[in-house]
Design an enzyme around this catalytic site. Structure first.
Site, mmCIF file in Angstrom:
data_model
loop_
_atom_site.group_PDB
_atom_site.id
_atom_site.type_symbol
_atom_site.label_atom_id
_atom_site.label_comp_id
_atom_site.label_asym_id
_atom_site.label_seq_id
_atom_site.Cartn_x
_atom_site.Cartn_y
_atom_site.Cartn_z
ATOM 1 N N LYS A 66 0.837 -1.203 0.000
ATOM 2 C CA LYS A 66 0.000 0.000 0.000
ATOM 3 C C LYS A 66 0.876 1.259 0.000
ATOM 4 O O LYS A 66 0.650 2.184 -0.768
ATOM 5 C CB LYS A 66 -0.891 0.008 1.254
ATOM 6 C CG LYS A 66 -1.605 1.320 1.482
ATOM 7 C CD LYS A 66 -2.498 1.283 2.691
ATOM 8 C CE LYS A 66 -1.858 1.758 3.969
ATOM 9 N NZ LYS A 66 -1.624 3.197 4.036
ATOM 10 N N ASN A 67 1.876 1.275 0.857
ATOM 11 C CA ASN A 67 2.665 2.503 1.004
ATOM 12 C C ASN A 67 3.607 2.747 -0.172
ATOM 13 O O ASN A 67 4.215 3.809 -0.263
ATOM 14 C CB ASN A 67 3.452 2.477 2.318
ATOM 15 C CG ASN A 67 2.517 2.576 3.512
ATOM 16 O OD1 ASN A 67 1.389 3.072 3.389
ATOM 17 N ND2 ASN A 67 2.955 2.090 4.661
ATOM 18 N N CYS A 127 -4.910 12.814 13.299
ATOM 19 C CA CYS A 127 -5.443 11.478 13.082
ATOM 20 C C CYS A 127 -5.503 10.766 14.422
ATOM 21 O O CYS A 127 -5.189 11.356 15.442
ATOM 22 C CB CYS A 127 -4.616 10.711 12.058
ATOM 23 S SG CYS A 127 -3.199 9.904 12.725
ATOM 24 N N ARG A 130 0.332 14.643 13.382
ATOM 25 C CA ARG A 130 0.883 14.304 12.058
ATOM 26 C C ARG A 130 0.999 15.524 11.121
ATOM 27 O O ARG A 130 0.285 15.657 10.126
ATOM 28 C CB ARG A 130 0.056 13.187 11.386
ATOM 29 C CG ARG A 130 0.086 11.906 12.167
ATOM 30 C CD ARG A 130 -0.607 10.785 11.466
ATOM 31 N NE ARG A 130 0.218 10.182 10.427
ATOM 32 C CZ ARG A 130 -0.211 9.224 9.614
ATOM 33 N NH1 ARG A 130 -1.444 8.786 9.709
ATOM 34 N NH2 ARG A 130 0.593 8.689 8.719
ATOM 35 N N ASP A 182 4.628 0.792 11.811
ATOM 36 C CA ASP A 182 3.423 0.113 11.330
ATOM 37 C C ASP A 182 3.325 -1.337 11.807
ATOM 38 O O ASP A 182 2.337 -2.007 11.506
ATOM 39 C CB ASP A 182 3.387 0.143 9.792
ATOM 40 C CG ASP A 182 2.796 1.440 9.272
ATOM 41 O OD1 ASP A 182 2.358 2.265 10.084
ATOM 42 O OD2 ASP A 182 2.777 1.629 8.034
ATOM 43 N N ARG A 223 -8.635 -0.756 4.677
ATOM 44 C CA ARG A 223 -7.819 0.290 4.064
ATOM 45 C C ARG A 223 -6.439 -0.252 3.680
ATOM 46 O O ARG A 223 -5.846 0.221 2.716
ATOM 47 C CB ARG A 223 -7.610 1.464 5.038
ATOM 48 C CG ARG A 223 -8.842 2.308 5.252
ATOM 49 C CD ARG A 223 -8.492 3.543 6.066
ATOM 50 N NE ARG A 223 -7.359 4.232 5.469
ATOM 51 C CZ ARG A 223 -6.603 5.132 6.087
ATOM 52 N NH1 ARG A 223 -6.850 5.457 7.338
ATOM 53 N NH2 ARG A 223 -5.593 5.708 5.474
HETATM 54 C C1 UD1 Z 1 4.998 7.104 8.797
HETATM 55 C C2 UD1 Z 1 6.076 6.039 8.722
HETATM 56 C C3 UD1 Z 1 5.754 5.177 7.549
HETATM 57 C C4 UD1 Z 1 4.333 4.634 7.749
HETATM 58 C C5 UD1 Z 1 3.321 5.756 7.936
HETATM 59 C C6 UD1 Z 1 1.918 5.303 8.191
HETATM 60 C C7 UD1 Z 1 8.407 6.285 9.344
HETATM 61 C C8 UD1 Z 1 9.628 7.089 9.212
HETATM 62 N N1 UD1 Z 1 7.366 6.698 8.606
HETATM 63 O O1 UD1 Z 1 5.035 7.764 7.546
HETATM 64 O O2 UD1 Z 1 6.697 4.146 7.428
HETATM 65 O O3 UD1 Z 1 3.953 3.851 6.691
HETATM 66 O O4 UD1 Z 1 3.748 6.543 9.021
HETATM 67 O O5 UD1 Z 1 1.794 4.570 9.306
HETATM 68 O O6 UD1 Z 1 8.385 5.319 10.052
HETATM 69 N N2 UD1 Z 1 6.894 14.875 10.473
HETATM 70 C C9 UD1 Z 1 6.836 16.219 10.744
HETATM 71 N N3 UD1 Z 1 6.516 17.064 9.738
HETATM 72 C C10 UD1 Z 1 6.252 16.638 8.486
HETATM 73 C C11 UD1 Z 1 6.290 15.249 8.202
HETATM 74 C C12 UD1 Z 1 6.609 14.393 9.223
HETATM 75 O O7 UD1 Z 1 7.075 16.639 11.866
HETATM 76 O O8 UD1 Z 1 5.973 17.463 7.611
HETATM 77 C C13 UD1 Z 1 7.225 13.936 11.546
HETATM 78 C C14 UD1 Z 1 6.033 13.076 11.892
HETATM 79 O O9 UD1 Z 1 5.185 13.669 12.827
HETATM 80 C C15 UD1 Z 1 6.683 11.814 12.404
HETATM 81 C C16 UD1 Z 1 7.948 11.719 11.565
HETATM 82 O O10 UD1 Z 1 8.210 13.031 11.102
HETATM 83 O O11 UD1 Z 1 7.031 11.936 13.763
HETATM 84 C C17 UD1 Z 1 7.856 10.723 10.424
HETATM 85 O O12 UD1 Z 1 6.932 11.206 9.519
HETATM 86 P P1 UD1 Z 1 6.661 10.574 8.106
HETATM 87 O O13 UD1 Z 1 7.657 9.528 7.776
HETATM 88 O O14 UD1 Z 1 6.414 11.644 7.132
HETATM 89 O O15 UD1 Z 1 5.298 9.945 8.393
HETATM 90 P P2 UD1 Z 1 4.443 9.232 7.397
HETATM 91 O O16 UD1 Z 1 4.689 9.606 6.000
HETATM 92 O O17 UD1 Z 1 3.084 9.350 7.976
#
Ligand code: UD1
Length: 418
Positions: free
Chosen positions: A22-23, A116, A121, A303, A395
């Site tokens: 999915k990702n 969420c 997030r 995850d 999902r």
């Molecule tokens: C994260 C997981 C991903 C997983 C997804 C859904 C990691 C590194 N990423 O991805 O593997 O599939 O959740 O469960 O394990 N952050 C900020 N600002 C931003 C973007 C991110 O502060 O603009 C912070 C987030 O709050 C978090 C971290 O950075 O603490 C990782 O974020 P990111 O990898 O972007 O999260 P997802 O893409 O949701």
């Protein structure tokens, strides 16, 4: 509404084929927006999220065909770079359309995702990154309005190697003027696949799979065909099931994407045999309590944190499960405790004191991976477990009840009145 009915405590045995990730597929679908013409994606998991994303692309003007895990996306007719709240709110990955839309159209309106189930997030890295590339970003009525005649390459350093922000900036930078360097980039397999897909379309990207990605903008990209990598989170979920409940062979995996989970399962006492792309896991004599801390790839995936807690709930002894990616991602804990688990949360850690057995109950899933942990716990528990709100599991897991039923689980989906 539908729920899953599970009669637990049955031995699982057999083979399960792992679906496409999915990702990985969602950013690839977003990348199809970069070009006119037809993108063909194989091994697309038939999930609520892939269908929601397809729906979003159609709203933007794309033509989609989806059957037998093959998706054709023709983005030639995309003419409305506006991603509305109701879709972005349903699925945060919708935010991935921001990068490719601004790259192709010089303008994008994408609703700002809210919080969420497990916290705020934020998307500030995505936005700051785009500003560094010269985009003008405004927030109006809950929408991000991003504009740039043509993006211009620059150096972007993330404070944290965000998967989402790395993907978005990659897609924005592929046809920017000059060189973009992303420092502290994510190197998750899904990002590697996105990079490779963009390269196949004609993008110039160096440092793929490292924390420093360099993109040299090109003037032209062409549509391509790609086959999605296997879902390492689905695979990890079935590995955990095997370690708890019997002997399962996972077909079509990439074992290197799962090395830390495999290492941890061996510490737990399970036997693991890797044969090319297949992994067989067998429950050991006992289940040892093993601590884990989530981390960016190749660390233990956030995850899989919820599913690990389910396994630890029946381990011998106590373990500490810490989530460093999302501090507040423990909504499964009170539900697991309804099944007789003994788990407390302190800060960003769950302290799991293993119990002799779980006992079936009615539980409610709160997000994709939390639901997977409840299904695992239901399969381990004595008696009947009812998992409610399973649209979350749909999902992210293709055909989960059929896959478990083929392994000998007593699990079925039933419809209930709202
Ligand atoms: C994260 C997981 C991903 C997983 C997804 C859904 C990691 C590194 N990423 O991805 O593997 O599939 O959740 O469960 O394990 N952050 C900020 N600002 C931003 C973007 C991110 O502060 O603009 C912070 C987030 O709050 C978090 C971290 O950075 O603490 C990782 O974020 P990111 O990898 O972007 O999260 P997802 O893409 O949701």
């Amino acid at each position: 509404m539908e729920k899953l009915l599970i009669e637990g405590n049955h031995h699982l045995k057999g083979e399960v084929r792992i679906s496409g990730a999915k990702n990985a597929v969602l950013p690839i679908m977003a990348a199809a927006l970069l070009v006119e013409g037809e993108t063909k994606i194989n091994r697309v998991p038939d999930l609520r999220d892939t269908r929601t994303f397809a729906n979003l692309l159609e709203i933007l003007g794309a033509k989609i065909q989806f059957s037998n895990n093959e998706m054709l996306i023709d983005a030639s007719s995309v003419d409305k770079p506006i991603a509305p709240y109701d879709l972005v709110n349903k699925m945060r990955a919708s935010f991935y359309v921001l990068g490719p839309l601004i790259a192709r159209f010089g303008k994008a309106v994408v609703s700002l995702p809210g919080g969420c189930a497990w916290g705020p997030r934020p998307v500030d890295y995505h936005l700051k990154g785009l500003e560094k590339l010269g985009a003008k970003i405004e927030l109006e009525g809950g929408d991000i309005i991003a504009k740039a005649k043509r993006l211009i390459g620059n150096k972007i350093r993330f404070d944290f190697p965000s998967v989402g922000a790395t993907g978005n900036i990659l897609m924005a930078a592929v046809n920017a003027l000059g060189e973009t360097k992303i420092e502290n980039a994510a190197k998750e397999p899904e990002i590697v696949q996105l990079c490779e897909f963009l390269v196949s379309m004609g993008a110039k990207i160096d440092g793929i799979g490292t924390t420093e990605i360099i993109i040299n903008g090109v003037d032209e990209l062409k549509p391509q065909q790609v086959s999605v990598i296997p879902d390492r989170i689905e695979a990890g979920t079935f590995l955990i099931a095997g370690a708890a409940l019997g002997k399962i062979t996972l077909k079509d995996t990439i074992p290197e994407h799962l090395s830390v989970v495999i290492e941890k399962l061996i510490e737990v006492g399970a036997e693991v045999v890797i044969d090319n792309n297949d992994i067989t896991v067998k429950r050991g004599k006992k289940i040892n309590a093993i601590d884990i801390t989530t981390a960016v790839f190749p660390g233990f995936a956030t995850d899989l944190q919820a599913q690990w807690i389910a396994l630890m709930s029946i381990a011998e002894g106590s373990s500490i499960v810490t989530d460093t990616i999302y501090n507040d991602r423990f909504s499964h804990v009170p539900e697991l405790n309804r099944l007789g688990a003994n788990i407390t949360v302190e800060g960003n850690s769950a302290i799991v004191r293993g119990v002799n057995e779980l006992i079936g109950a009615e539980v409610r899933s709160t997000d994709i991976r939390a639901s997977a942990s409840l299904v695992l716990a239901g399969l381990m528990a004595k008696g009947t477990t009812e998992v409610n709100h399973i649209y979350h599991i749909d999902r992210g897991y293709e055909n989960i009840e059929n896959k478990f039923a083929q392994l000998g689980a007593k699990i079925r989906r039933i419809s209930v009145d709202d």
